[in-house]
Motif scaffolding. Structure first.
Motif, short mmCIF file in Angstrom:
data_model
loop_
_atom_site.label_atom_id
_atom_site.label_comp_id
_atom_site.label_asym_id
_atom_site.label_seq_id
_atom_site.Cartn_x
_atom_site.Cartn_y
_atom_site.Cartn_z
N ASP A 58 0.86 -1.14 -0.08
CA ASP A 58 -0.09 0.11 0.05
C ASP A 58 0.97 1.23 0.02
N VAL A 59 0.85 2.07 -1.23
CA VAL A 59 1.71 3.10 -1.26
C VAL A 59 0.91 4.44 -1.53
N GLY A 60 1.20 5.12 -0.32
CA GLY A 60 0.52 6.59 -0.54
C GLY A 60 1.27 7.74 -0.29
N GLU A 79 -9.80 9.95 2.57
CA GLU A 79 -8.51 8.90 2.25
C GLU A 79 -7.27 9.65 1.72
N ARG A 82 -3.95 7.13 -2.42
CA ARG A 82 -2.88 5.73 -2.37
C ARG A 82 -3.36 4.84 -3.22
N ARG A 84 -1.92 0.31 -4.78
CA ARG A 84 -1.03 -0.99 -4.86
C ARG A 84 0.18 -0.55 -5.63
N SER A 94 -2.54 1.65 -8.90
CA SER A 94 -1.25 2.26 -8.20
C SER A 94 -1.45 3.61 -7.78
N LEU A 95 -0.48 4.14 -7.14
CA LEU A 95 -0.63 5.52 -6.45
C LEU A 95 -0.52 6.32 -7.93
N HIS A 125 2.72 -0.86 4.39
CA HIS A 125 2.31 0.32 3.91
C HIS A 125 3.51 1.37 3.81
N TYR A 127 4.49 5.36 2.79
CA TYR A 127 3.85 6.83 2.67
C TYR A 127 4.89 7.88 2.29
N ILE A 160 -3.75 5.79 9.80
CA ILE A 160 -3.51 7.27 9.14
C ILE A 160 -3.70 8.31 9.85
#
Length: 205
Positions: A58-60, A79, A82, A84, A94-95, A125, A127, A160
């Motif tokens: 999980d990339v945000g 949210e 973010r 995958r 994806s982000l 995760h 970020y 978060i």
């Protein structure tokens, strides 16, 4: 890059310290090169390397522009953007794909948090902090929220929420760290003083 005239020359043991007076400077959008613990680090390269380790990561990003943070409004609340993996503009999951679909020009910067879920089904995760250019329209579920108003938002994920609380605090002193741990506990490693670590009892300090 800076164009300097020599202001002073200070002899310090076996070193000479040059103090320059800046006459002109220029910049571009390239990622900076840093030096940490005996190695050179390019934040842009670390994004691809870290995000590519696990395709399901999980990339945000916490994206800021003029004191406002970019959120995506959903039926469950707000949210951060973010996806995958970091991915590409053509990968809708994806982000980068999410940002492209919403016509958001974003520039990812330094890593801000990495954690694994503490439960039996664990996911990683990742970020980043970054900036964005304000989109021409907010009709795509995009909301720009003042930093001071974030604490009142409905954010379902407690990890978060905790991460954003730390972001607000670190913004106020302009000193950021990198959280490493899980969604229950970990440590924040300050960027300015890599040898000092603060151990926290809760996620993101």
């Amino acid at each position: 890059s800076f164009d300097c005239d020599m202001e002073r020359l200070v002899e310090a043991g076996d070193h000479s310290i040059l103090i320059g007076r800046v006459r002109d400077f220029e910049h571009n959008s390239a990622q900076p090169l840093g030096y940490c613990r005996g190695a050179y680090v390019a934040p842009g390269l670390s994004q691809d390397a870290l995000a590519a380790t696990q395709p399901g990561t999980d990339v945000g990003a916490i994206l800021e522009n003029g004191g406002r943070i970019l959120f995506v409004e959903t039926t469950d609340g707000f949210e951060l953007p973010r996806g995958r993996g970091l991915g590409s503009a053509g990968d809708g999951n994806s982000l980068r794909g999410l940002l492209a679909a919403k016509a958001i020009e974003a520039q990812l910067g330094f890593l801000f948090a990495v954690w694994d879920d503490a439960g039996p089904v664990s996911r990683t995760h990742v970020y980043y902090r970054g900036t964005f250019d304000v989109p021409a329209s907010s009709d795509r579920g995009i909301r720009l929220i003042e930093i001071d108003a974030i604490e009142g938002l409905k954010i379902a994920d407690p990890a978060i929420r905790s991460m954003l609380t730390r972001y607000i605090r670190e913004c106020s002193v302009d000193a950021f760290g990198v959280y490493v741990g899980n969604d229950v506990e970990g440590e924040v490693r300050p960027l300015a003083r890599p040898s000092a670590s603060t151990v926290n009892t809760g996620a993101h300090g």
